[in-house]
Every structure is written in structure tokens, then in C-alpha cells.
Write an enzyme that holds these catalytic residues in place. Structure first.
Site, mmCIF file in Angstrom:
data_model
loop_
_atom_site.group_PDB
_atom_site.id
_atom_site.type_symbol
_atom_site.label_atom_id
_atom_site.label_comp_id
_atom_site.label_asym_id
_atom_site.label_seq_id
_atom_site.Cartn_x
_atom_site.Cartn_y
_atom_site.Cartn_z
ATOM 1 N N HIS A 135 0.873 -1.173 0.000
ATOM 2 C CA HIS A 135 0.000 0.000 0.000
ATOM 3 C C HIS A 135 0.915 1.229 0.000
ATOM 4 O O HIS A 135 2.023 1.177 0.533
ATOM 5 C CB HIS A 135 -0.825 -0.057 1.293
ATOM 6 C CG HIS A 135 -1.869 1.005 1.445
ATOM 7 N ND1 HIS A 135 -1.567 2.293 1.822
ATOM 8 C CD2 HIS A 135 -3.226 0.951 1.332
ATOM 9 C CE1 HIS A 135 -2.691 2.989 1.925
ATOM 10 N NE2 HIS A 135 -3.707 2.200 1.629
ATOM 11 N N ASP A 212 3.280 -4.440 7.871
ATOM 12 C CA ASP A 212 2.066 -3.646 7.736
ATOM 13 C C ASP A 212 0.902 -4.614 7.940
ATOM 14 O O ASP A 212 0.584 -5.416 7.064
ATOM 15 C CB ASP A 212 2.039 -3.011 6.342
ATOM 16 C CG ASP A 212 0.707 -2.348 6.027
ATOM 17 O OD1 ASP A 212 -0.264 -2.545 6.787
ATOM 18 O OD2 ASP A 212 0.638 -1.644 5.006
ATOM 19 N N GLN A 215 -4.350 -5.052 7.003
ATOM 20 C CA GLN A 215 -5.353 -5.987 6.487
ATOM 21 C C GLN A 215 -5.310 -7.330 7.206
ATOM 22 O O GLN A 215 -6.176 -8.172 6.980
ATOM 23 C CB GLN A 215 -5.137 -6.229 4.987
ATOM 24 C CG GLN A 215 -5.330 -4.992 4.132
ATOM 25 C CD GLN A 215 -6.757 -4.482 4.141
ATOM 26 O OE1 GLN A 215 -7.699 -5.236 4.424
ATOM 27 N NE2 GLN A 215 -6.930 -3.215 3.853
ATOM 28 N N LYS A 238 -10.258 -0.650 10.537
ATOM 29 C CA LYS A 238 -10.426 -1.812 9.663
ATOM 30 C C LYS A 238 -10.815 -3.048 10.459
ATOM 31 O O LYS A 238 -10.986 -4.130 9.892
ATOM 32 C CB LYS A 238 -9.134 -2.080 8.888
ATOM 33 C CG LYS A 238 -8.806 -0.960 7.912
ATOM 34 C CD LYS A 238 -7.695 -1.354 6.994
ATOM 35 C CE LYS A 238 -7.063 -0.153 6.304
ATOM 36 N NZ LYS A 238 -7.782 0.253 5.089
ATOM 37 N N CYS A 376 -4.860 2.508 -3.559
ATOM 38 C CA CYS A 376 -3.609 3.006 -2.949
ATOM 39 C C CYS A 376 -2.470 2.011 -3.152
ATOM 40 O O CYS A 376 -1.617 1.843 -2.283
ATOM 41 C CB CYS A 376 -3.770 3.308 -1.466
ATOM 42 S SG CYS A 376 -4.920 4.627 -1.142
HETATM 43 C C1 LIG Z 1 -2.291 -2.726 3.594
HETATM 44 C C2 LIG Z 1 -2.596 -1.355 4.107
HETATM 45 N N1 LIG Z 1 -1.620 -0.638 4.660
HETATM 46 C C3 LIG Z 1 -1.843 0.590 5.154
HETATM 47 C C4 LIG Z 1 -3.077 1.171 5.111
HETATM 48 C C5 LIG Z 1 -3.264 2.544 5.658
HETATM 49 O O1 LIG Z 1 -4.080 2.504 6.770
HETATM 50 P P1 LIG Z 1 -4.629 3.829 7.431
HETATM 51 O O2 LIG Z 1 -5.218 4.641 6.321
HETATM 52 O O3 LIG Z 1 -5.640 3.365 8.408
HETATM 53 O O4 LIG Z 1 -3.479 4.520 8.076
HETATM 54 C C6 LIG Z 1 -4.132 0.465 4.535
HETATM 55 C C7 LIG Z 1 -5.475 1.068 4.441
HETATM 56 O O5 LIG Z 1 -6.045 1.234 3.384
HETATM 57 C C8 LIG Z 1 -3.878 -0.831 4.024
HETATM 58 O O6 LIG Z 1 -4.861 -1.543 3.461
#
Ligand SMILES: Cc1ncc(COP(=O)(O)O)c(C=O)c1O
Lengths: 418, 148
Positions: A135, A212, A215, A238, A376
Site C-alpha cells: 500500500h 504492515d 489488512q 479496519k 492506494c
Molecule cells: C495494507 C494497508 N496498509 C496501510 C493502510 C493505511 O491505513 P490507514 O489509512 O488506516 O493509516 C491500509 C489502508 O487502506 C492498508 O490496506
């Protein structure tokens, strides 16, 4: 493929989905005259009443600033806030609450590590290793720190199925690699990365690892000690918790050696104009008044998920994934993007003749909420040579009926534009 | 919300068979438009004969609304003068974004088919991308146009 034979049977002893759905007030509504069919859980999940209540109860009965006052409410708020930290610690199997830092979300967790852990250590010629599946939140903070330090960003390539190339990863690990930043589960494709293998290899080479977990935390059982990762970030919104709250887990020995990221109240022990002594972990990294209600809501969300059972959640979602994969594969002209053998309940796809953005609009008028776009993860889209995909992502409160509604709505889209 | 109001026959037709969908090697002006949110990407080419747009074409990929809008644009500005095209841009902008825009829709001809887009706010940028791109081409703007 014949859908009749491919559709698996629901497992016995599963969650009572209809009862669970009643826990989520938002699911009862109609959208454009149709019952809401919410299949955008990878972007953000919904909240059960108990989480909403935990937040409003807190404001109604217990709010004051934390870690400061001697008065009763401040103590109550502090107990609830620290209680939530303990729930998070248990949830991910950390050794100590000193390793649990409340942040705004995964994005902030990664930025904190990039600026506080990596930046002071990096020199020109050093390397940060990420993967093609990331992401943007696990790419851009590293690009920024590379720009600041002269380090360079290396990328583990992916394969057609949406998995990471382990052999390429091994050859990308060098004695200049300072950190591996890797997604646990891909948001764009659903791939569950076999992070254990990657971590073991990185450790063998003395490279610390950030995962990360945005998910993963809502869908898998996460145990940071078993994983042996050094940092793990995830987001409350999430996993049925509030927005604006998330967690950075960090190995205590690393956190202790890191400088604070932001300065302010709460992160200090003593301030004079000559010198400031920083507070102990985890407060050293929590400058200013934190999102107290958010942390309490996240604690309630963890209680809720644990009551249902992470294993049963994973099983229910896997059933939806298999059912959806089989049903969608039966639609002529539909191509599933990301076909790794181990996936979370995410199905990204394209439909011949119908642009994802049009799919999104047409599905919305049928009450079906999905995400369309690059998710993203533009490098993933580039890999497949598509500007965008449509993505249905499931949670344990979704049903097979909703998968059927997705499929019928896609037929509508195809008739209209295909 | 009625989908048939968004995806009118004219739009569906121009999406399936976009008009003037070709490169123009001898174009006098060209500009790129990009909508990062949905990945729509188009290049607009213009040939000028003095102040008159003697030819216009486009290439790229995008959703049905952005492709049909670009296709309809090419049909409607060919042969017009630059100031006329600019006035049409202003009219289309009003049509797409203002609820009770003082626009005489029938006078727009086929372009009027885009009036349904207003009811779908998430799609307005898809329809307006090509118009912003035309504007950039006419003004020799070198940076790609972005709508987000
Ligand atoms: C794999 C992954 N990493 C990071 C993020 C970023 O999360 P947040 O927007 O809650 O900081 C997301 C959210 O879309 C994600 O799916």
C-alpha cells in the site's frame, strides 16, 4: 468453470451471521431503495453497537484527560485508556504494554518507524527493502526517508498470481539492507504473504522487519512474538474499531533506543529550557493528549472480535472468499486479479467492456458497496497493466446472499455497458 | 437515482464506439488529462486553422463517462473558433456542477446527454476531465491536467 460443482459447502459450527448482523446498526439500512450490501471492508469495516456504546459511554461517564489529574475522572479515563492498551497487548501477543504505542493508524505507525528508527541510522548507500505489493502507506514514508538520508529503496518483485518472489527477495537482501518493510496481507489483491519465511531469512541476515498489518489484524490471529517481527502496525477502523486510532507494536529494545518522534506533553518526565528528560515507553512516543475514546473503542472492538473468535472469523471469511471466487469466476468476461493460494477475503477483478468506475456506480445503485480504483497500490495496478480494478472485500458479517447480489449487480452492469 | 439517466443511449454508444479516437501526428496542440482516483487517462489533440479548430481527436482509456464525454467533445468543438470552444467549456462546467444552471440543454445537442451526470457527484470529474484537457491544450499548458 461450472459453478454448481465449484461452490463449497458452508462449514458446520460456524458463526451465527444473522445474529451478528444485528450487532451492526449500519447494516440495517437501505441504499437507493435496496438493502445495503457492504462489501468494502478492506477500506474500512463497520462497527458493532458495543464499540459505539463504549465510545459514547466513555464520553457520557468517564471523560477527562489521562495521566495528569489527581481527580476521580482523570483516574477513570486513565484506567480505561491503559486497559485498552493491555487488551491490544494480549490481542497481538506482545510481551509488554511498553511495546504498544497508540497512533492514528497504520500510516502513522510506518511514518514513526521511518523517522524515528530508520532516519537516524541510514546513510548514503544503505537500502530499505519493501515489496511490490505494498500500500502507498508502506512505500511513501520510505521514499521520504531515503530522500532525507541518501539511502535507496529496493523492491521485492511479485508474480502473476500476486505472490512475492522469495528467491528474488533473498538476492535483494544485502549487507546494506537496513530494514525490511512488508505487508502481511495485500489490500489490493488479498494475498496473505508467508511473512514467517521472509522474517526468518531477514533475521538470518540481521535485518529488522516491519510488518504492515492493516489488512491482517482484522482477519487473522496475529502473534508478534511467534512472528518474531520487530515492528507491527495496524488500524482500528479496519477491525470494527473507531477511525483515528491505530497501533504500533515495537520490540522494546528497539523502541528504547529510538529518539522520540514528536515532542510535547505526556512524552516528557522533566522539562527545563536547558534540557528535557523523555518519558518511559510507550509514552515517549505519545506526545500530546491521545485519542482516548478511540483507544477505548478499539479495546471494545478487540473484545468483540475475541468473543466471536478469530479462528471462526477467519473460517467464515474464507467460506465467503471461496464462494465469491467460484461465483465470480462463472461470469463471462470477468477476470480475477490476484489468485494466490492463500488469500484474505478480498476479490479484485476486471470485467470485459466495463470500466471499474462504472461497475462501482452501477453496483451502488443496486445497494452494493465496493471499492474501485487503484486501492492506494498503484505499483500493483501497473504490474497488471490496468488503471484500476473493482474490489469486493468481505467481513464475517457478510453472507452468501450478498455475494449473490454482487453477482446479479455485475450482470446488470454487463447488460448496460458490456 | 436512475442509472438510465447517467448511461443514456448516446453515452453508451459513444463509449462503445468513440468518435475521433485516433492519434494526430501533425497536431498543433495537445494536452494530457489524468484522473488519479479512477485512473482515467487521455490525450487530446487539436489542429488549428487560424482561430478555428479544424480537427480534434483523442486517445486514452477511461470509464464510460470520460470516454463518451471526450468523444462528444470532439464532435462538438470541431469547426468552432477557440473563443466558442471556451464558451462551451464554461457551459458544460455549469451543466455538470450547478443544480439549476441557466443552460439551454436542447441547444447543446448530444452534449446534453451529460446532464444526468450531475446527479452522480462522484462522476462529475470523469465528465469534465476532457474539457479541462481541451482548455489546457488551447492554452498551451504543458503540465498534465489532473482532476482528483
Ligand atoms: C495494507 C494497508 N496498509 C496501510 C493502510 C493505511 O491505513 P490507514 O489509512 O488506516 O493509516 C491500509 C489502508 O487502506 C492498508 O490496506
Amino acid at each position: 468453470m461450472s459453478t454448481a460443482t465449484a461452490v463449497p459447502v458452508a462449514p458446520a459450527g460456524a458463526l451465527d451471521v444473522q445474529a451478528i448482523r444485528r450487532d451492526f446498526p449500519v447494516l440495517a439500512q437501505r441504499v437507493h431503495g435496496k438493502p445495503l450490501c457492504y462489501l468494502d471492508n478492506a477500506a474500512s469495516s463497520q462497527r458493532p453497537q458495543c464499540v459505539i456504546d463504549a465510545v459514547s459511554d466513555y464520553y457520557e461517564t468517564s471523560h477527562a484527560n489521562v495521566h495528569r489529574g489527581v481527580h476521580a475522572l482523570s483516574q477513570k479515563a486513565t484506567d480505561l485508556f491503559e486497559g485498552a492498551r493491555e487488551k491490544v497487548r494480549r490481542f497481538i501477543g506482545a510481551r509488554s504494554t511498553r511495546e504498544i504505542i497508540f497512533v492514528r493508524g497504520t500510516t502513522e505507525a510506518v511514518n514513526l518507524v521511518a523517522q524515528s528508527y530508520a532516519r537516524p541510522r541510514l546513510q548514503g548507500g544503505d537500502e530499505i527493502l519493501v515489496s511490490r505489493l505494498e500500500h502507498h502507506a508502506n512505500i511513501v514514508p520510505w521514499q521520504m526517508v531515503c530522500q532525507q538520508t541518501g539511502a535507496s529503496l529496493k523492491v521485492v518483485p511479485m508474480t502473476r498470481s500476486g505472490e512475492l518472489d522469495f528467491d528474488a527477495f533473498r538476492s535483494l537482501l544485502t549487507d546494506r539492507t537496513r530494514l525490511l518493510a512488508l505487508t502481511h496481507v495485500s489490500n489490493a489483491l488479498g494475498t496473505i504473504v508467508p511473512v514467517e519465511r521472509f522474517i526468518a531469512e531477514a533475521k538470518r541476515r540481521g535485518v529488522p522487519v516491519l510488518l504492515d498489518g492493516a489488512q491482517a489484524a482484522p482477519h487473522l490471529r496475529v502473534d508478534v512474538r511467534a512472528l518474531d517481527c520487530d515492528f507491527y502496525g495496524f488500524s482500528g477502523h479496519k477491525m470494527c474499531g473507531p477511525t483515528g486510532i491505530g497501533v504500533l507494536y515495537g520490540r522494546e529494545s528497539l523502541l528504547a533506543a529510538m529518539p522520540p518522534w514528536q515532542g510535547g506533553g505526556d512524552m516528557i518526565l522533566e522539562v527545563t529550557f536547558e534540557r528535557t528528560t523523555y518519558n518511559d515507553l510507550p509514552y515517549k512516543f505519545e506526545a500530546g493528549t491521545p485519542h482516548i475514546a478511540g483507544a477505548i473503542g478499539l479495546g471494545a472492538a478487540i473484545d468483540y472480535l475475541e468473543t466471536l473468535g478469530l479462528d471462526r472469523i477467519a473460517a467464515a471469511e474464507h467460506d465467503l472468499l471461496e464462494y465469491a471466487t467460484a461465483r465470480l469466476a462463472g461470469i463471462p468476461g470477468l477476470e480475477i486479479v490476484g489468485t494466490a493460494p492463500h488469500k484474505a477475503a478480498v476479490v479484485s477483478f476486471t470485467l470485459r467492456g466495463v470500466h471499474p468506475h462504472d461497475i462501482g456506480t452501477i453496483l451502488d445503485t443496486e445497494g452494493v458497496a465496493i471499492r474501485t480504483g487503484h486501492h492506494c497500490a498503484m505499483p500493483v495496478m501497473d504490474f497488471y497493466g490496468v488503471p484500476a480494478t473493482a474490489r469486493a472485500s468481505f467481513a464475517f458479517y457478510n453472507t452468501r446472499d450478498e455475494v449473490d447480489r454482487l453477482v446479479s449487480a455485475l450482470h446488470v452492469a454487463q447488460e448496460m455497458l458490456g | 437515482m436512475d442509472l438510465n439517466d447517467l448511461y443514456r443511449d448516446v453515452i453508451v454508444d459513444h463509449n462503445r464506439n468513440p468518435r475521433n479516437f485516433r492519434p494526430m501526428p501533425d497536431a498543433d496542440r495537445h494536452a494530457e488529462g489524468f484522473n488519479p482516483l479512477c485512473g482515467d487517462r487521455l490525450t487530446l489533440f487539436v489542429k488549428l486553422d487560424g482561430d478555428r479548430i479544424s480537427d480534434v481527436s483523442f486517445q486514452g482509456s477511461g470509464c464510460a463517462i470520460s470516454v463518451a464525454s471526450a468523444s462528444l467533445l470532439t464532435e462538438s468543438v470541431k469547426g468552432r473558433t477557440v473563443p466558442e470552444a471556451e464558451r462551451l467549456f464554461a457551459t458544460m462546467h455549469a451543466l455538470l456542477t450547478q443544480d439549476d444552471a441557466p443552460v439551454d440543454v436542447p441547444s447543446l445537442g448530444k452534449l446534453g446527454a451529460l446532464s444526468g451526470v450531475r446527479e452522480f457527484p462522484a462522476r462529475v470529474k470523469c465528465a469534465s476531465l476532457c474539457w479541462h484537457t481541451l482548455d489546457a491544450a488551447l492554452h498551451r499548458q504543458s503540465e498534465p491536467v489532473k482532476t482528483e
